[in-house]
Design a protein around this motif. Structure first.
Motif, PDB file in Angstrom:
ATOM      1  N   LYS A  87     -35.222 -34.829  70.785  1.00 25.18           N
ATOM      2  CA  LYS A  87     -34.235 -35.797  70.292  1.00 25.18           C
ATOM      3  C   LYS A  87     -32.805 -35.335  70.619  1.00 25.18           C
ATOM      4  CE  LYS A  87     -32.881 -36.046  65.999  1.00 25.18           C
ATOM      5  NZ  LYS A  87     -32.791 -36.253  64.543  1.00 25.18           N
ATOM      6  N   ALA A 119     -30.366 -37.571  72.783  1.00 22.28           N
ATOM      7  CA  ALA A 119     -29.136 -38.086  72.165  1.00 22.28           C
ATOM      8  C   ALA A 119     -27.914 -37.694  72.980  1.00 22.28           C
ATOM      9  CB  ALA A 119     -29.013 -37.558  70.734  1.00 22.28           C
ATOM     10  N   ASP A 172     -25.486 -40.466  74.453  1.00 17.08           N
ATOM     11  CA  ASP A 172     -24.069 -40.437  74.088  1.00 17.08           C
ATOM     12  C   ASP A 172     -23.193 -40.220  75.310  1.00 17.08           C
ATOM     13  OD1 ASP A 172     -24.839 -40.783  71.478  1.00 17.08           O
ATOM     14  OD2 ASP A 172     -24.675 -38.646  70.945  1.00 17.08           O
ATOM     15  N   GLN A 175     -37.006 -40.800  67.127  1.00 16.16           N
ATOM     16  CA  GLN A 175     -36.545 -41.268  65.818  1.00 16.16           C
ATOM     17  C   GLN A 175     -37.674 -41.954  65.046  1.00 16.16           C
ATOM     18  OE1 GLN A 175     -33.321 -43.561  67.448  1.00 16.16           O
ATOM     19  NE2 GLN A 175     -31.768 -42.015  66.939  1.00 16.16           N
ATOM     20  N   GLU A 181     -36.918 -41.800  61.261  1.00 19.61           N
ATOM     21  CA  GLU A 181     -35.483 -42.150  61.215  1.00 19.61           C
ATOM     22  C   GLU A 181     -35.342 -43.594  61.695  1.00 19.61           C
ATOM     23  OE1 GLU A 181     -33.647 -39.172  63.626  1.00 19.61           O
ATOM     24  OE2 GLU A 181     -34.257 -37.533  62.315  1.00 19.61           O
ATOM     25  N   VAL A 236     -33.702 -46.380  60.561  1.00 21.82           N
ATOM     26  CA  VAL A 236     -32.393 -47.031  60.667  1.00 21.82           C
ATOM     27  C   VAL A 236     -31.660 -46.556  61.924  1.00 21.82           C
ATOM     28  CG1 VAL A 236     -30.135 -47.312  59.582  1.00 21.82           C
ATOM     29  CG2 VAL A 236     -32.217 -47.362  58.178  1.00 21.82           C
ATOM     30  N   SER A 237     -31.756 -45.264  62.197  1.00 16.61           N
ATOM     31  CA  SER A 237     -31.128 -44.732  63.415  1.00 16.61           C
ATOM     32  C   SER A 237     -31.803 -45.313  64.656  1.00 16.61           C
ATOM     33  CB  SER A 237     -31.230 -43.204  63.439  1.00 16.61           C
ATOM     34  OG  SER A 237     -30.523 -42.637  62.363  1.00 16.61           O
ATOM     35  N   ASP A 295     -30.309 -48.655  65.336  1.00 16.32           N
ATOM     36  CA  ASP A 295     -28.964 -48.528  65.934  1.00 16.32           C
ATOM     37  C   ASP A 295     -29.075 -48.177  67.413  1.00 16.32           C
ATOM     38  OD1 ASP A 295     -27.835 -49.092  63.506  1.00 16.32           O
ATOM     39  OD2 ASP A 295     -27.502 -46.984  62.961  1.00 16.32           O
ATOM     40  N   THR A 296     -29.936 -47.213  67.720  1.00 13.69           N
ATOM     41  CA  THR A 296     -30.111 -46.813  69.123  1.00 13.69           C
ATOM     42  C   THR A 296     -30.603 -47.987  69.950  1.00 13.69           C
ATOM     43  OG1 THR A 296     -30.648 -44.563  68.429  1.00 13.69           O
ATOM     44  CG2 THR A 296     -31.261 -45.197  70.673  1.00 13.69           C
TER      45      THR A 296
END
Length: 840
Positions: free
Chosen positions: A41, A45, A49, A65, A70, A72-73, A76-77
């Motif tokens: 991860k 990430a 990013d 995730q 994870e 919610v993350s 978003d991703t």
């Protein structure tokens, strides 16, 4: 629509190449496969990013995730990635999972609709192999025809690129879901060559082999977890298997390992709910279910999993209730609908059960289990039904005519005896289905062909059994089998299906021996060795002996050992203690707690039973020498001969010696050797054993009385020794001992009612001792066995009916004989006698 979309997309496969994967993507993916999710991860990430232009990075990040909970993350991703990669169906399918587990149900509905719109409006934009497999998975999720998905998506991708792993994985997943395990196994063999390090391959292989080769399945599961010790599907499977074996500490350990990866994992909390239910902690069960639904509140897989696991424990009513909950969340969730169908069929609620099974078969033609059940249902509808005293028997019409009444008589006796013994009142009808084809038995029982070795299965109020026709040349005693299964009916009813397998099987085998000492499992030289070695399982762990036994012999031994535990409990604590234990199980108390409450600590029970079993083993052939330490190889004839002569009381030496003597036709010497084994008490009724050899030797030496005594000893120890029974019938005929002929004719029919031998013995004997009712019954059965001389049978039946003053039936039978043989003089005389109304 599926085919048009697939063709349109595939037209572009050759023109759109796969994106080159950077070296660090390979490293990150390897970390993910090995279960190093945090490291994978972190790398993913950083790349996302940093704006690296490669959709595989956000895909890998979302996968990390999701597996780590994870959610919610992950959403978003996904939403950020879709702005850059709007044509990625693979991303969109990951987004569906992210939305689901994040509890955003409205977004799930919209995302599904959007995927369908995109595929319908512009299929050419989704040309990569990844997208084509994702499209196949999308249509599979919608419940589209699985065969078309395989043909138009997965197969074509594999044809275009034989090294593309995801097409193989998707194919195997779909085949396993539909019960086509052969296709899955074959597909995974190829996938294993492409990516042997991928834990999914070994895990899916374990699923593909689970129903046909448990040893291979277990090996694949361990391989998967060795590749990735944190692989959640593998850990969940390990926990499921441990629950099946009542190894609850192992199950808790596997579940804890899952929750360390993903504290929200629904399958882990679902299994904790199952464990709480098994321990009678129903409030905790509700809390665990709530935890499983904490992120996706209407996830049908949660209740489906809980119910499926409870049904594997024969708690079909509770299982069905959970499936109904799952269906309330998603009425089109087929796994729950089909599991509910199977639960209802096993509860005896057949009207609804068959309707649901047929619906699934029609809606999902590739569902192998549903198709098999639906096809079998059509066949069973043509079976003969025999109903009496709350028992409904279903048999193939010809077999029902031959021995259906005998089946009913036995089951009525079993109900009377066993219900009284265990203080049980059966409220609902008990359904018993007997199949002449082993494949049909397996489909009705397990959903798929297989299940070799099973003679019968009881689900509570439904019993399925193999008839003698399905068992070849050496059938088992069907009376023993049905008594065993009906005992399950009684004990499962008493405990509300809340009893471990070892206890259920142990009571049934014990009750077989109580009904007839020749029935059920009994001590043997092999069992003696296992009991005095290290293969005796502690009572507290006995259910594990039934799960993945290393050999069929170990499974047989588990049945015997369990029955020995029951024998020990009743001998030392009384039947009432056993009944109280069953009552406590009915109240939800775990087995070890119930035993502690009624017979003492489980640790003490383990120890005292081990001593008891050891003594039983030592008492078998107690005067014999059982040592094998100095036994030479059989190939060394001289050393073997010397060892045999120097060990005159050794069981194995005596066996080898008798075999040598028989081979050399030294029958007098062989007789002496075999008599020594018999006198040592080291004999069973098993085929090819010392008693059978001794009987054959007596026959060769013309010692009829000794042969007869030995044959009777065999039949006293074995319930299905057809050869010994048939020989006793022959000897009794020669001696005009008709009561013995009649008795062994009945013994023969208890094993094999589908050939003439036993019926003819009963006819001949019953005629001689003036039992015309038995004559009529046996001749009625013989009529269904394609007799060589039907006229003679009809004439004999007419005579018996006439003696019973059933003159009209007698006249019908004698006329039938004359129709087959118009010049049958004895039949003419009998007809005149009947017409005159004058008894002979």
């Amino acid at each position: 629509m599926l085919r048009l979309l697939a063709v349109s997309i595939l037209a572009f496969i050759t023109s759109v190449g796969s994106t080159a994967t950077a070296a660090d993507l390979t490293v990150a993916n390897d970390l993910f496969l090995a279960g190093k999710y945090d490291e994978a991860k972190k790398i993913a990430a950083e790349q996302v990013d940093g704006g690296i232009w490669n959709e595989r990075w956000p895909r890998l990040l979302i996968e990390c995730q999701l597996v780590m909970g994870e959610y919610v993350s992950a959403v978003d991703t996904y939403e950020t990635a879709m702005k850059r990669y709007p044509t990625s169906l693979t991303l969109r399918m990951l987004g569906l999972d992210a939305y689901r587990f994040a509890g955003e149900s409205d977004e799930v509905i919209e995302a599904k609709a959007q995927i369908l719109r995109l595929l319908e409006s512009s299929p050419s934009r989704y040309a990569s192999r990844d997208n084509l497999v994702a499209a196949g998975r999308f249509f599979a999720m919608r419940g589209e025809d699985a065969r078309k998905i395989l043909e138009h998506f997965y197969d074509r991708v594999r044809d275009a690129d034989p090294e593309f792993l995801e097409a193989y994985v998707a194919t195997a997943e779909l085949a396993i879901e539909k019960g086509d395990f052969k296709v899955a196994a074959d597909t995974l063999l190829r996938a294993e060559l492409i990516a042997p390090e991928d834990p999914r391959i070994a895990f899916l292989s374990s699923q593909a082999w689970r129903n046909s080769d448990s040893e291979k399945s277990s090996a694949y599961l361990e391989e998967s977890l060795s590749q990735n010790p944190r692989y959640i599907p593998g850990l969940i499977e390990r926990a499921e298997l441990a629950i099946d074996a009542e190894q609850y500490e192992v199950a808790h350990g596997a579940i804890s390992s899952v929750l360390l990866v993903n504290v929200h994992e629904p399958a882990a909390w679902s299994l904790l709910a199952v464990l709480a239910h098994m321990e009678g902690q129903y409030e905790i069960e509700s809390l665990m279910r709530a935890a499983a639904l904490s992120t996706w509140k209407d996830n049908p897989a949660v209740d489906h999993m809980i119910g499926r696991m409870l049904s594997k424990k024969y708690r079909f009513a509770e299982g069905a209730a959970y499936q109904r909950r799952a269906i309330e969340f998603a009425s089109d969730f087929r796994p729950a609908v089909f599991q509910l169908a199977q639960d209802l069929l096993r509860l005896g609620h057949e009207d609804t059960g068959w309707i649901l099974a047929d619906e699934v078969a029609k809606e999902d033609p590739y569902n192998v289990v549903a198709h098999n059940l639906s096809t079998l249902n059509e066949q069973v509808r043509g079976y003969t039904q025999i109903v009496s005293n709350g028992i409904e028997i279903r048999m193939e019409p010809r077999e029902a005519a031959i021995y259906g009444d005998s089946v009913m008589n036995l089951l009525r006796e079993a109900k009377l005896v066993l219900c009284e013994k265990y203080n049980v009142q059966l409220e609902d009808n008990i359904v018993v289905e007997i199949f002449p084809d082993q494949k049909d038995f397996a489909i009705r029982t397990f959903g798929l062909p297989g299940g070799a070795g099973y003679l019968g299965v009881c689900f509570g109020r439904v019993i399925t059994a193999n008839s003698p026709a399905s068992q070849g040349a050496s059938p088992s005693n069907w009376q023993s089998v049905l008594w065993h299964e009906f005992c399950h009916v009684v004990t499962l009813e008493k405990t509300r299906n809340r009893m471990p397998r070892w206890l259920s099987e142990g009571i049934s085998v014990y009750e077989e021996r109580m009904r007839d000492p020749s029935w059920g499992e009994s001590i043997s030289p092999t069992y003696r060795t296992m009991m005095l070695g290290d293969e005796l399982t502690p009572v507290s762990q006995l259910s594990s002996a039934f799960l993945n036994p290393p050999t069929p012999m170990h499974l047989q031994f588990a049945y015997y050992e369990s029955s020995l535990v029951i024998e020990f409990l009743i001998a030392t604590h009384g039947l009432e203690a056993l009944r109280r234990t069953l009552d406590d199980l009915s109240s939800g108390l775990p087995i070890n707690d119930a035993l502690t409450r009624n017979v003492g600590s489980i640790e003490k029970l383990d120890a005292t039973f081990a001593e008891y079993a050891k003594q039983v083993a030592l008492d078998f052939g107690g005067d014999a020498d059982w040592s094998r330490e100095d036994q030479p190889e059989k190939s060394d004839a001289a050393a073997m001969a010397k060892w045999i002569e120097s060990n005159p009381q050794n069981y194995w030496a005596l066996i080898a010696k008798s075999q040598q003597q028989i081979a050399a036709e030294q029958f007098e010497d062989a007789k002496s050797t075999l008599e020594t084994i018999r006198d040592l008490g080291a004999v069973t009724g098993g085929q090819g054993g010392p008693l059978e050899l001794l009987a054959s030797v007596y026959r060769k030496t013309g010692e009829v009385e000794s042969e007869k005594a030995t044959l009777k000893q065999i039949t006293a120890k074995s319930s299905d020794s057809l050869d010994a029974i048939e020989r006793l019938i022959t000897i009794a005929r020669e001696e005009s001992d008709w009561s013995t002929v009649l008795a062994y004719g009945d013994r023969f029919l208890a094993v094999q009612p589908l050939i003439e031998t036993g019926h003819l013995a009963i006819v001949d004997a019953a005629e001689q001792i003036e039992e015309p009712q038995r004559v009529v019954e046996a001749l009625s059965a013989l009529e269904n066995l394609d007799p060589v001389d039907p006229a003679a049978l009809d004439y004999r039946k007419a005579k018996a009916l006439y003696k019973l003053h059933r003159n009209l039936e007698a006249k019908q039978s004698v006329l039938k004989a004359l129709d087959e043989a118009p010049r049958y003089r004895d039949a003419h005389r009998l007809l005149l006698e009947i017409e005159a109304g004058k008894p002979k």
